[in-house]
Motif scaffolding. Structure first.
Motif, mmCIF file in Angstrom:
data_model
loop_
_atom_site.group_PDB
_atom_site.id
_atom_site.type_symbol
_atom_site.label_atom_id
_atom_site.label_comp_id
_atom_site.label_asym_id
_atom_site.label_seq_id
_atom_site.Cartn_x
_atom_site.Cartn_y
_atom_site.Cartn_z
ATOM 1 N N GLN A 1 -2.966 46.280 -63.474
ATOM 2 C CA GLN A 1 -4.386 46.576 -62.658
ATOM 3 C C GLN A 1 -4.030 48.099 -62.139
ATOM 4 O O GLN A 1 -4.943 48.722 -61.692
ATOM 5 C CB GLN A 1 -4.395 45.779 -61.405
ATOM 6 N N CYS B 1 -11.511 39.646 -57.400
ATOM 7 C CA CYS B 1 -10.398 40.343 -57.777
ATOM 8 C C CYS B 1 -10.630 42.147 -57.589
ATOM 9 O O CYS B 1 -12.041 42.503 -57.713
ATOM 10 C CB CYS B 1 -10.393 40.370 -59.324
ATOM 11 N N LEU B 2 -9.496 42.749 -57.360
ATOM 12 C CA LEU B 2 -9.677 43.971 -56.860
ATOM 13 C C LEU B 2 -10.239 44.834 -58.307
ATOM 14 O O LEU B 2 -10.895 46.128 -57.913
ATOM 15 C CB LEU B 2 -8.211 44.640 -56.399
ATOM 16 N N HIS C 1 -4.063 33.655 -61.319
ATOM 17 C CA HIS C 1 -4.927 34.561 -61.422
ATOM 18 C C HIS C 1 -4.028 35.989 -61.993
ATOM 19 O O HIS C 1 -4.570 36.445 -62.657
ATOM 20 C CB HIS C 1 -5.590 34.905 -60.111
ATOM 21 N N HIS D 1 -3.684 38.051 -65.823
ATOM 22 C CA HIS D 1 -3.957 39.671 -65.657
ATOM 23 C C HIS D 1 -2.730 40.256 -66.542
ATOM 24 O O HIS D 1 -2.843 41.151 -67.564
ATOM 25 C CB HIS D 1 -3.501 40.479 -64.441
HETATM 26 ZN ZN LIG Z 1 -7.301 40.068 -60.224
#
Ligand SMILES: [Zn+2]
Length: 149
Positions: free
Chosen positions: A51, A90-91, A132, A136
């Motif tokens: 991320q 989610c960011l 979650h 990713h």
């Molecule tokens: Zn996320």
């Protein structure tokens, strides 16, 4: 410590498979510090290295009752009968919240920052966040798994 830029959906780095961490060095420790800082700044409860554009199998979690750094996390067992349906965000997908089905209980194995191999049973929100974040590392976003309405 430094704030890193959070990548958002559409950035292809979020769709790549992250690589296993081979050794715990100073670079990795700095990465982890930056991940926590970036996550807290954005008011998140979990963050995975891709991320912030780093394709390494590292996740950080802070759900108030517990805080974890997981290196090379693997979900080695999960309930397939005991499931939980709950809202997720989610960011990397700002402004979206939707219902995702996750196992209610799972067993995760990971390495901590000291290099110890740890196994833990996770339940409820903790299990959801682990699923979650591990997704990713495999290029999967929660929006891929939203329940049909
Ligand atoms: Zn996320």
């Amino acid at each position: 410590m430094a704030l890193r830029q959070i990548r958002v959906d559409g950035d292809e780095v979020l769709r790549k498979i992250s690589k296993k961490v081979e050794k715990i060095d100073d670079d990795l420790k700095i990465l982890v510090e930056d991940m926590f800082e970036t996550m807290y700044d954005a008011d998140g409860v979990g963050l995975a290295a891709p991320q912030i554009g780093v394709l390494k199998r590292v996740i950080v979690i802070d759900i108030d009752v517990l805080k974890r750094v997981m290196i090379n996390p693997e979900i080695i067992e999960q309930s397939d009968t005991e499931m939980q349906d709950g809202p997720e965000g989610c960011l990397s997908v700002p402004g979206v919240e939707d219902v995702v089905r996750r196992p209610n209980v799972l067993r995760v194995r990971y390495m901590d920052l000291e290099g110890n191999v740890v196994e833990e049973i996770a339940k409820d929100l903790y299990a959801r966040v682990i699923c979650h974040e591990v997704d990713h590392l495999n290029g999967i976003l929660f929006t891929d798994k939203v329940l049909e309405k």
